[in-house]
Design a protein around this motif. Structure first.
Motif, mmCIF file in Angstrom:
data_model
loop_
_atom_site.group_PDB
_atom_site.id
_atom_site.type_symbol
_atom_site.label_atom_id
_atom_site.label_comp_id
_atom_site.label_asym_id
_atom_site.label_seq_id
_atom_site.Cartn_x
_atom_site.Cartn_y
_atom_site.Cartn_z
ATOM 1 N N ALA A 336 -36.750 58.101 37.945
ATOM 2 C CA ALA A 336 -36.805 58.574 39.330
ATOM 3 C C ALA A 336 -38.080 59.378 39.522
ATOM 4 C CB ALA A 336 -35.598 59.438 39.632
ATOM 5 N N TYR A 337 -38.643 59.246 40.700
ATOM 6 C CA TYR A 337 -39.906 59.912 41.020
ATOM 7 C C TYR A 337 -41.015 59.535 40.054
ATOM 8 C CZ TYR A 337 -37.338 62.714 44.395
ATOM 9 O OH TYR A 337 -36.572 63.121 45.433
ATOM 10 N N ARG A 338 -40.787 58.434 39.303
ATOM 11 C CA ARG A 338 -41.837 57.814 38.487
ATOM 12 C C ARG A 338 -42.501 58.764 37.480
ATOM 13 N NH1 ARG A 338 -42.375 53.630 41.742
ATOM 14 N NH2 ARG A 338 -41.829 53.999 43.903
ATOM 15 N N ASP A 476 -38.956 71.826 53.165
ATOM 16 C CA ASP A 476 -37.901 71.054 53.825
ATOM 17 C C ASP A 476 -38.482 69.715 54.288
ATOM 18 O OD1 ASP A 476 -36.049 69.934 55.526
ATOM 19 O OD2 ASP A 476 -36.588 71.271 57.188
ATOM 20 N N GLU A 477 -38.130 68.670 53.585
ATOM 21 C CA GLU A 477 -38.755 67.368 53.860
ATOM 22 C C GLU A 477 -38.173 66.654 55.079
ATOM 23 O OE1 GLU A 477 -38.347 65.474 50.035
ATOM 24 O OE2 GLU A 477 -40.273 66.320 49.393
ATOM 25 N N TYR A 478 -37.183 67.273 55.743
ATOM 26 C CA TYR A 478 -36.662 66.651 56.964
ATOM 27 C C TYR A 478 -37.664 66.754 58.117
ATOM 28 C CZ TYR A 478 -31.850 66.397 55.110
ATOM 29 O OH TYR A 478 -30.729 66.103 54.393
ATOM 30 N N GLY A 630 -29.860 68.760 50.338
ATOM 31 C CA GLY A 630 -30.165 67.408 49.867
ATOM 32 C C GLY A 630 -31.063 67.393 48.647
ATOM 33 N N SER A 631 -31.369 68.569 48.115
ATOM 34 C CA SER A 631 -32.117 68.644 46.851
ATOM 35 C C SER A 631 -31.365 69.615 45.956
ATOM 36 C CB SER A 631 -33.535 69.172 47.115
ATOM 37 O OG SER A 631 -34.084 69.694 45.924
ATOM 38 N N THR A 632 -31.374 69.356 44.667
ATOM 39 C CA THR A 632 -30.670 70.260 43.747
ATOM 40 C C THR A 632 -31.337 71.638 43.719
ATOM 41 O OG1 THR A 632 -32.018 69.335 41.985
ATOM 42 C CG2 THR A 632 -29.788 68.467 42.198
#
Ligand code: BGC
Length: 967
Positions: A336-338, A476-478, A630-632
């Motif tokens: 995940a996230y490469r 906050d990526e929203y 939405g993020s740990t």
């Protein structure tokens, strides 16, 4: 429950992904997921830190380039077959018992199973696996077979498999993952090898594998990308037979390497037998745990804390320090996230800096090496200094994908998250934390911090009487744009702007530490100006997440209860999360995570925003209601910011953060790699939030606020070159066993702690026990006991209790329960020597200031009083109460009165059995009012507190001193 074990009973193909990620073994250089060596539902993954490759894929009609941490050839495959039966495959086997167990203390993964073949033969199989923490190129798996009710030939097949690709994340499967090419295989002296080259970065990867089995290999199957060999093992009923597979994994990026293939062969040839490999590996882990130990009490909690430390150190170990690798957000545990490096190091490095400063320095160096790329990025964007990418990989260019898949709608969408410029603030914050933890700011670290500051200063543009930072994204990526706007980005993200103000202050300090790097005073002056005028918006009595936030709509939270990824769900419904007052994770509240309440208030006030009472708690409550987590990382931050105001809720968030991976709280994401930021964050939370450990320029402060459920907390840390043992309960915090709220490196607080060793010896002699006898009783090695007797160190709490039991005393007593007793009550050494000290040496010893004693003829007879003093222009300065007994008795205020007094400072180091004392004699006077402002810059704080505003100065007329050896 065992606090050091993670166990899985039974074989559950559906849960394999999660188990594999959590049972990953690694050594900071490379890691291998805990895939079974033989299953069908396995997602094998082996990743070397910093080994990336780029590849083009076509999605949604566009060509996109992605850089991945490459999944390397699989060294695990090993299976077996009983006579006339097929190969063992757990999915189809008749399993009588099956158990996986991860030993977190020693880094060993064990699998035990009993299998009944179709003809009724029962075979017990026990496998132990390690990725060596001692020899960073080696891994090994030992398999013990026991035929329970039969005798005969067991076939064992082992393979090195290069037919692997990056296929570990379902939503990336439309993208290419076939990074390995030019495979080759062969053998040399019974050692099989396999090489491959990464497509674009052209890194050669080599695996060499040695099988130690009772018989020689019976056959070999060689293909271009796989090599397998088969052994036949004669099993006699009830008699175990062992087959060991030892491998070396190398790449052409390794240090001290001619070519990867010959290096792998050389490493594996000289690898010792499994038992020795295991002994060295467990010893290396013991060494790590000695520094990394964090005792929280209660096996349940301890187990998760151990798990987090374990995976952190498997990703970032002393082997990483020299590798040119950063902090991959999902560890070396999945794709995940490469394998990219985000800002998550912000949550990881503060913990490392206080235990393994060399690892954290290596991580900063990863950033520093990418300064040219970051400078270029800044220049291209029209800024000064260095602008670090939101996602970083091999060379430091921006690796954020331009399109991402929304699995809820199946649509590929533009991704603007590269606008999260705040990643630079995280790097600078870590430089500063490292400086506070170690006391050292190497010039290249200063350069890193200053170039980041230059970038943020140039991003701040004057609008009216304020500076603004426009077109960015906060954590906050929203919110990646204003609703309906054509251009992405939002303005004046409070987190970014306030942290920029913080950074500009640190940049000014750094400029003083490294003046050569800031030759032009105009620069710090400009930083000062910007740092006083950055814009922060407010609405409804709270800090606004960004300009215009107040105008957004409220979301119907009831309708979306429990939805963590609102962005995905709303987009699938044809809506846009940008329209709402809804955050994916802590954004504004990150300010309360990184800054103390006082720091935040001071910065806001410096910016000219009066901080009304209640602003911070109101802001916390406001965003708490509007965050979907939405993020740990979100739970970590919320546990932190609620620690004081709402302890129960803080504990709930902390528990959620603890369970992020072990319970896979984000529903399926852990199988793709652990969440290293959340893992590190929970550890940092324990030390910096619940223990209240705050690093200051002149020492460290402890202000514990242990949640009710956390009975005790203890940990060794490394602070400015010293090993300290800190523990706290609900009553107090202690440094090396001594109650303490403020510890200034190197001052008197340490003096009594070192005689733990002497107390052990004394008590042992008193009981007439040998060292070995005590060691057996205390369940520790005689070597460690000897170490404790001879060094100024404190064992972990468990060991201390065992030791106290073994010596029939209490931990209090051992740690100087004699706190109330004067120092030096133990027996003296036979031949002490006294050394006369010169005046210069005396001055050097007392120069740091601290606690001294003044002696004079008081009105009630000879008097000695302790004072907290500083040196100022060669004189001793301290504060006392005007008109108090010292002032009156000495008539210090009267002109012409020149009463000579004595002033003494000493240090008794009972561990090293030495000490010194310095005596100053001279007259004491009031500091004249006109000189007080200058003298007060020496920052003398009265030891006894209270209103002690009178500055007294003792002029040093005579200075003498002694040093004693063999006390
Ligand atoms: C979070 C980021 C984080 C990244 C990698 C994202 O989901 O929003 O803050 O850096 O994951 O862990």
């Amino acid at each position: 429950m065992n606090a050091w074990t993670l166990a899985y009973e039974g074989f559950d193909p559906g849960g394999e992904g999660l188990r594999e990620a959590l049972c990953t073994l690694g050594n900071g250089r490379f890691a291998t997921r805990g895939a079974t060596p033989d299953g069908e539902t396995r997602t094998p993954g082996t990743y070397v830190a910093g080994c990336y490759d780029r590849i083009d894929s076509v999605v949604a009609g566009r060509t996109v380039t992605n850089e991945d941490m490459v999944n390397l050839p699989d060294w695990l495959p090993l299976t077996f077959a009983t006579p006339d039966c097929g190969w063992f495959v757990p999915e189809r086997a008749d399993l009588l018992a099956y158990r996986h167990e991860l030993d977190l203390r020693h880094g060993v993964l064990t699998r035990q199973l009993r299998w009944r073949d179709p003809t009724g033969r029962i075979t017990a199989v026990s496998q132990r696996r390690l990725v060596s923490m001692a020899e960073p190129y080696l891994a090994a798996m030992e398999t013990t077979f026991t035929a329970e009710n039969w005798s005969g030939r067991l076939r064992v097949r082992s393979m090195l498999d290069g037919r692997v690709a990056n296929r570990g994340v379902v939503r990336y499967r439309d993208l290419r993952g076939d990074h390995l090419t030019c495979h080759d295989t062969g053998t040399q002296d019974d050692i099989a090898w396999l090489t491959a080259i990464t497509r674009c970065s052209r890194i050669t990867v080599a695996l060499a594998g040695r099988i130690d089995a009772p018989q020689k290999p019976a056959s070999l199957q060689r293909e271009a990308d796989r090599i397998a060999c088969e052994h036949v093992v004669e099993l006699a009923q009830g008699r175990p037979a062992v087959v060991t597979k030892t491998v070396a994994l190398t790449t052409s990026r390794d240090h001290a390497c001619h070519d990867a293939r010959s290096a792998a062969l050389r490493h594996v040839r000289r690898a010792p037998p499994f038992v020795d490999l295991l002994a060295r590996h467990t010893a290396a882990w013991e060494r790590l745990w000695r520094c990394a130990r964090l005792d929280v009490g209660g096996p349940d909690l301890s187990r998760i804390v151990h798990l987090h430390i374990f995976h952190l150190l498997q990703t970032l170990s002393p082997h990483t320090a020299d590798l040119d690798a950063g902090v991959p957000a999902r560890g070396l545990h999945g794709e995940a996230y490469r394998g990219h490096v985000f800002w998550d190091e912000l949550f990881v490095q503060p913990w490392l800096s206080l235990r393994f400063p060399e690892i954290s320095l290596g991580l900063l160096r990863y950033r520093w090496r990418r300064l040219p790329e970051a400078r270029d990025a800044a220049r291209e964007a029209g800024y000064d200094g260095a602008m670090f990418p939101w996602q970083s990989g091999s060379d430091g260019r921006e690796e954020t994908q331009i399109l991402h898949l929304n699995p809820a709608s199946g649509r590929w969408l533009p991704d603007h998250s590269h606008l999260q410029r705040h990643v630079g603030l995280a790097i600078a914050y870590n430089v500063w934390q490292h400086y506070l933890a170690t006391g050292s700011m190497p010039p290249w670290c200063a350069e890193l911090l200053l170039d980041i500051a230059r970038c943020f200063a140039s991003m701040a543009v004057r609008h009216g009487d304020r500076y603004e930072i426009r077109g960015v994204m906060g954590p906050d990526e929203y919110h990646d744009r204003y609703p309906g706007a054509a251009v992405p980005g939002i303005d004046n993200n409070a987190y970014t702007n306030v942290m920029t103000a913080w950074l500009l202050l640190r940049a000014r300090e750094t400029a003083r530490l490294a003046p050569d790097l800031v030759p032009d005073q105009a620069e710090p002056d400009r930083w000062d100006e910007i740092g006083r005028r950055l814009r922060v918006d407010f609405h409804d009595g709270v800090i606004s997440q960004f300009s215009g936030y107040a105008g957004l709509r409220e979301l119907d939270w009831h309708r979306y209860r429990g939805v963590r990824r609102l962005d995905r769900v709303l987009e699938a419904e044809g809506d846009d999360v940008n329209r709402y007052k809804a955050s994916k994770q802590a954004d504004t509240l990150m300010l309360c995570y990184l800054l103390t309440g006082e720091e935040l208030t001071a910065i806001l006030e410096r910016l000219g925003y009066p901080v009304e009472p209640g602003l911070i708690p109101r802001t916390v409550a406001y965003y708490l209601k509007r965050t979907s987590h939405g993020s740990t990382l979100s739970a970590v931050v919320h546990a932190w910011v609620l620690a004081r105001a709402n302890r129960a809720q803080s504990w709930r968030f902390f528990t959620e953060a603890l369970h992020s991976d072990i319970r896979d709280v984000q529903g399926g994401t852990t199988a793709e790699g652990v969440h290293l930021g959340a893992m590190g964050g929970t550890l940092d939370l324990l030390q910096r939030c619940y223990l209240g450990l705050e690093l200051l320029r002149d020492g460290l402060r402890l202000d514990p606020l242990l949640p009710g459920r956390l009975g005790v907390l203890s940990m060794p840390i490394r602070f400015r070159g010293r090993q300290l043992f800190i523990d706290a309960d609900h009553r107090e915090a202690r440094v090396n066993g001594v109650a303490c709220r403020f510890y200034r490196g190197g001052d008197a607080i340490m003096t009594r702690t070192g005689d733990l060793g002497r107390r052990i010896i004394h008590q042992r002699a008193h009981l007439g026990l040998t060292r070995e006898e005590v060691a057996v009783r205390a369940d520790m090695s005689p070597g460690y006991l000897k170490y404790l007797e001879e060094h100024a160190d404190v064992p972990d709490t468990g060991a201390l209790y065992r030791l106290a039991d073994a010596l029939r005393t209490t931990t209090e007593e051992l740690l100087g329960g004699g706190r109330e007793r004067p120092p030096g009550h133990g027996p003296a050494m036979a031949n002490p020597t006294l050394e006369i000290l010169g005046e210069e040496e005396c001055l050097r010893l007392i120069a740091p200031g601290g606690i001294g004693r003044v002696a004079f003829n008081g009105s009630h007879g000879p008097t000695v009083l302790p004072v907290n003093y500083k040196m100022h222009e060669g004189a001793i300065v301290f504060r006392t109460a005007a008109g108090g007994s010292m002032d009156n008795d000495l008539r210090t205020g009267l002109d012409g009165v020149d009463i000579k007094i004595a002033f003494e400072v000493d240090l008794i180091d009972e561990t090293n059995r030495e000490g010194w004392s310095v005596l100053v004699q001279g007259p004491a006077h009031h500091v004249p009012p006109e000189e007080v402002p200058e003298v007060s810059s020496a920052d003398v704080t009265p030891w006894a507190g209270g209103d002690r505003q009178l500055y007294i100065r003792i002029t040093c007329r005579q200075i003498t001193g002694r040093r004693i050896h063999g006390l």
